[in-house]
Every structure is written in structure tokens, then in C-alpha cells.
Design a protein around this motif. Structure first.
Motif, short mmCIF file in Angstrom:
data_model
loop_
_atom_site.label_atom_id
_atom_site.label_comp_id
_atom_site.label_asym_id
_atom_site.label_seq_id
_atom_site.Cartn_x
_atom_site.Cartn_y
_atom_site.Cartn_z
N ASP A 69 -10.38 3.25 4.71
CA ASP A 69 -9.71 4.26 3.87
C ASP A 69 -8.40 4.19 3.62
N LEU A 70 -7.81 3.76 4.91
CA LEU A 70 -6.25 3.77 4.90
C LEU A 70 -5.77 2.32 4.18
N LEU A 71 -6.61 1.32 4.43
CA LEU A 71 -6.33 0.11 3.78
C LEU A 71 -6.36 0.28 2.47
N PHE A 72 -7.15 0.82 1.83
CA PHE A 72 -7.57 1.23 0.41
C PHE A 72 -6.35 1.88 -0.16
N GLU A 73 -6.04 3.09 0.40
CA GLU A 73 -4.93 3.94 -0.11
C GLU A 73 -3.44 2.84 0.05
N PHE A 74 -3.29 2.45 1.04
CA PHE A 74 -2.00 1.46 1.29
C PHE A 74 -2.06 0.32 -0.01
N CYS A 75 -3.17 -0.29 0.04
CA CYS A 75 -3.26 -1.12 -1.14
C CYS A 75 -2.75 -0.42 -2.48
N GLN A 76 -3.45 0.61 -2.81
CA GLN A 76 -3.11 1.06 -4.08
C GLN A 76 -1.57 1.62 -4.07
N TRP A 77 -1.07 2.05 -3.18
CA TRP A 77 0.48 2.42 -3.01
C TRP A 77 1.18 1.01 -3.24
N ALA A 78 0.97 0.10 -2.61
CA ALA A 78 1.57 -1.07 -2.85
C ALA A 78 1.58 -1.73 -4.18
N VAL A 79 0.43 -1.65 -4.88
CA VAL A 79 0.03 -2.26 -6.17
C VAL A 79 1.12 -1.34 -7.26
N ALA A 80 1.16 -0.13 -7.08
CA ALA A 80 1.96 0.71 -7.91
C ALA A 80 3.62 0.46 -7.67
N ARG A 81 3.99 0.30 -6.12
CA ARG A 81 5.27 0.12 -5.78
C ARG A 81 6.08 -0.97 -5.80
N PHE A 82 5.29 -1.99 -5.45
CA PHE A 82 5.98 -3.32 -5.27
C PHE A 82 5.16 -4.47 -6.10
N ALA A 83 3.90 -4.75 -5.93
CA ALA A 83 3.17 -5.81 -6.19
C ALA A 83 3.03 -5.70 -7.86
N TYR A 84 2.55 -4.72 -8.48
CA TYR A 84 2.24 -4.98 -9.81
C TYR A 84 2.76 -3.61 -10.66
N PRO A 85 3.89 -3.43 -10.37
CA PRO A 85 4.30 -2.01 -11.02
C PRO A 85 4.07 -1.95 -12.48
N GLY A 86 3.68 -0.74 -13.01
CA GLY A 86 3.76 -0.83 -14.36
C GLY A 86 2.36 -1.29 -15.10
N GLN A 87 1.77 -2.02 -14.22
CA GLN A 87 0.46 -2.86 -14.89
C GLN A 87 -0.83 -1.99 -14.72
N SER A 88 -1.98 -2.25 -15.42
CA SER A 88 -3.16 -1.64 -15.29
C SER A 88 -4.13 -2.55 -14.85
N HIS A 89 -3.96 -3.79 -15.21
CA HIS A 89 -5.10 -4.67 -14.86
C HIS A 89 -4.28 -6.16 -14.68
N LEU A 90 -5.27 -6.84 -14.06
CA LEU A 90 -5.02 -8.43 -13.75
C LEU A 90 -6.19 -9.16 -14.65
N THR A 91 -5.73 -10.60 -14.97
CA THR A 91 -6.83 -11.28 -15.35
C THR A 91 -7.23 -12.22 -13.98
N LEU A 92 -8.33 -12.06 -13.77
CA LEU A 92 -8.96 -13.06 -12.27
C LEU A 92 -10.10 -13.76 -12.95
N TYR A 93 -10.39 -14.53 -12.01
CA TYR A 93 -11.32 -15.62 -12.03
C TYR A 93 -12.28 -15.79 -10.85
N ARG A 94 -13.52 -16.02 -11.26
CA ARG A 94 -14.50 -16.24 -10.29
C ARG A 94 -15.59 -17.48 -10.75
N GLY A 95 -16.02 -18.60 -9.80
CA GLY A 95 -16.78 -19.44 -10.13
C GLY A 95 -18.32 -18.95 -9.91
N ILE A 96 -19.07 -19.27 -10.75
CA ILE A 96 -20.65 -18.55 -10.45
C ILE A 96 -21.43 -19.83 -10.86
N ASN A 97 -22.85 -19.79 -10.51
CA ASN A 97 -24.03 -20.59 -10.66
C ASN A 97 -24.96 -19.67 -11.27
#
Length: 274
Positions: free
Chosen positions: A164-192
Motif C-alpha cells: 500500500d505504501l509503495l503504491f502511494e509513494f509511486c503515485q506521489w513520485a509520478v506527480a511530483r518528480f517523474a511525470y508531472p502534468g502527464q496522464s499516460h505513458l506509451t509502453l510496450y510488451r512482447g507477446i506470443n
């Protein structure tokens, strides 16, 4: 493949959760298109000292160090766990670090089961795959998942509260430092074997809505994703669903593959052959 769903439309999740949002909506493409902030009830309110300390950080690295220091003090986590390999004979108290590291080695191992169980518990979104497709919540596959999820060696030391604390810290960090002002990221995944996924809507050969597991890995590096399948899915991941990203903590966890841990559900994706 840990992201496949049974073709049958078994329930997406529980009717209750700890974030106050409908579980089926959080697992839907509608949420992914227009996400809202998710917060686990009581976590920030019960840990004001942590967030007061975080607010004093000037960089993400400082915030990560402060978060680790808080977790060590609160849960007695041995700092050596940052680099300890799963299966080590040395006994550690249960920690979120070991779970994340175990996921990186095998998302269908016991650590992966605990993480999927945490998503189920907090967000109400059921897992669809653990070692094999989970067709329902009554059969032997589900029972095997539950047995692994509940292993006592991972359930001391308030492990779900740590997550729980990890999730809340991650969300805090996303907004404060990592991706401020952003709502989405384009990400990739390999599949079969795309046909083994729960394809909810096939818009064209290269565009679909597919259902992924309740916790799923993506990479921010397309070339890395190329190594994990014969096709690539590309999607816009809402930052509100990110549990962990490379660089969140001052540790090597998941950095090699630039791996993001994301709450799952149904995603609009483009599918390309490699």
C-alpha cells in the motif's frame, strides 16, 4: 505468458475494494482512456510523517532514499534485501523489495502470486493467469493460486501494508518528480499467440481491445519488449495504474528491462509483428 485471459468472460473482480471506485470500471478501457487518481483508503492519513518528509525532497533520488529509510524503520527491512537474490538461504523478514525482485525473475512464482493477491485485495481486480489460465474462481487452478498467494513466508511483517505504501509513494513520485502534468505513458510488451489473450474487440488486424492480467509488466523500451515475443503490443498506460517504475527507488530493481508494473484490465492496443 502471464497476461493471458480465459476467453470466457468470468467476473473482473470483487464488488468491494479499498479505493472507492468500481472494480469493473478500473479494469475497463474507459478508465484507461480517462483515468482518475487512485488512493488506497487511509494510507496517507495514517503515515503523515512519511509524506511530510517526502515533501522536503528536492529530487526523486532524495525522495526514494527517504522512502526506503521510512520503510526500514517501520518494518525492520534489512537493506541487504535490495540486492539479495530470491531463493537465498539467508532469512529475511517479508518485504516489498523481495516481492518486486521475485517478480522480475518470474511473475508466476510465489512473489508474483502475492502481488496479484494484493491487487485483488486493494483494487478488486481478479487475476486471470498464474502459471496457467484461471478459468474461474472455483477450480483447481484458482485454488493453486490462492495457496501460493497465502504462503506464510511472505505474509509476516504487514506485507500488504508495505505494498500500500509503495503504491502511494509511486503515485506521489509520478506527480511530483517523474511525470508531472502527464496522464499516460506509451509502453510496450512482447507477446506470443495473440489468440490466447482475451480479445474483447478486434477493430482491425493491428488494433484490438485485449484483457491483460490484474498486474502486468510493460517496458518503456520497444527494443527490450522485442525480446519477449513475436509481436509487440503498444498501449497508452494511465499513470494512475503504475505501481513501480525504474528509477523510483535507488536500487537496480527492474531497471535492466526498463520495466513498469501496472494494474491490469482491458486495454486498447496496437499489435505489430516483429
Amino acid at each position: 505468458m502471464d497476461d493471458t485471459f480465459s476467453p470466457s468472460r468470468h467476473g473482473l473482480g470483487h464488488s468491494t475494494n479499498l479505493v472507492g471506485r468500481p472494480s469493473a470500471w478500473m479494469a475497463s478501457p474507459g478508465f484507461n482512456d480517462a483515468p482518475v487518481a487512485l488512493h488506497i483508503w487511509g494510507v496517507r492519513e495514517m503515515n503523515p510523517a512519511l509524506f511530510t518528509m517526502l515533501d522536503q525532497a528536492e529530487t526523486l533520488a532524495e525522495a526514494g532514499e527517504a522512502f526506503l529509510a521510512y520503510m526500514v524503520a517501520m518494518f525492520g527491512i534489512d537493506p541487504e534485501q535490495r540486492d539479495a537474490a530470491p531463493g537465498s538461504r539467508k532469512r529475511f523478514r517479508s518485504s516489498f523489495l523481495r516481492l518486486i525482485q521475485g517478480w522480475g525473475f518470474d511473475s508466476n512464482g510465489p512473489e508474483g502470486a502475492v502481488l496479484k493477491g494484493w491487487v485483488e485485495s486493494r483494487f478488486g481486480i481478479l487475476p486471470s493467469f498464474h502459471k496457467e489460465i484461471i478459468p474461474d474462481t472455483q477450480g483447481p487452478v484458482w485454488q493453486a493460486y490462492v495457496a501460493e498467494r497465502m504462503q506464510s513466508r511472505f505474509h509476516d511483517n504487514a506485507i500488504l501494508v508495505q505494498l500500500d505504501l509503495l503504491f502511494e509513494f509511486c503515485q506521489w513520485a509520478v506527480a511530483r518528480f517523474a511525470y508531472p502534468g502527464q496522464s499516460h505513458l506509451t509502453l510496450y510488451r512482447g507477446i506470443n499467440a495473440v489468440d490466447r489473450h482475451g480479445i474483447l474487440e478486434q477493430q482491425s488486424r493491428r488494433a484490438a481491445v485485449i484483457r491483460l492480467n490484474n498486474l502486468v509488466s510493460f517496458s518503456s523500451d520497444r527494443e527490450v519488449a522485442d525480446c519477449f515475443g513475436d509481436r509487440i503490443i503498444t498501449t497508452r498506460v494511465p499513470l494512475a495504474k503504475v505501481l513501480f517504475f525504474p528509477g523510483l527507488l535507488p536500487s537496480p530493481l527492474l531497471r535492466g528491462e526498463r520495466e513498469f508494473l501496472v494494474l491490469g484490465g482491458a486495454f486498447r492496443v496496437s499489435i505489430e509483428d516483429i
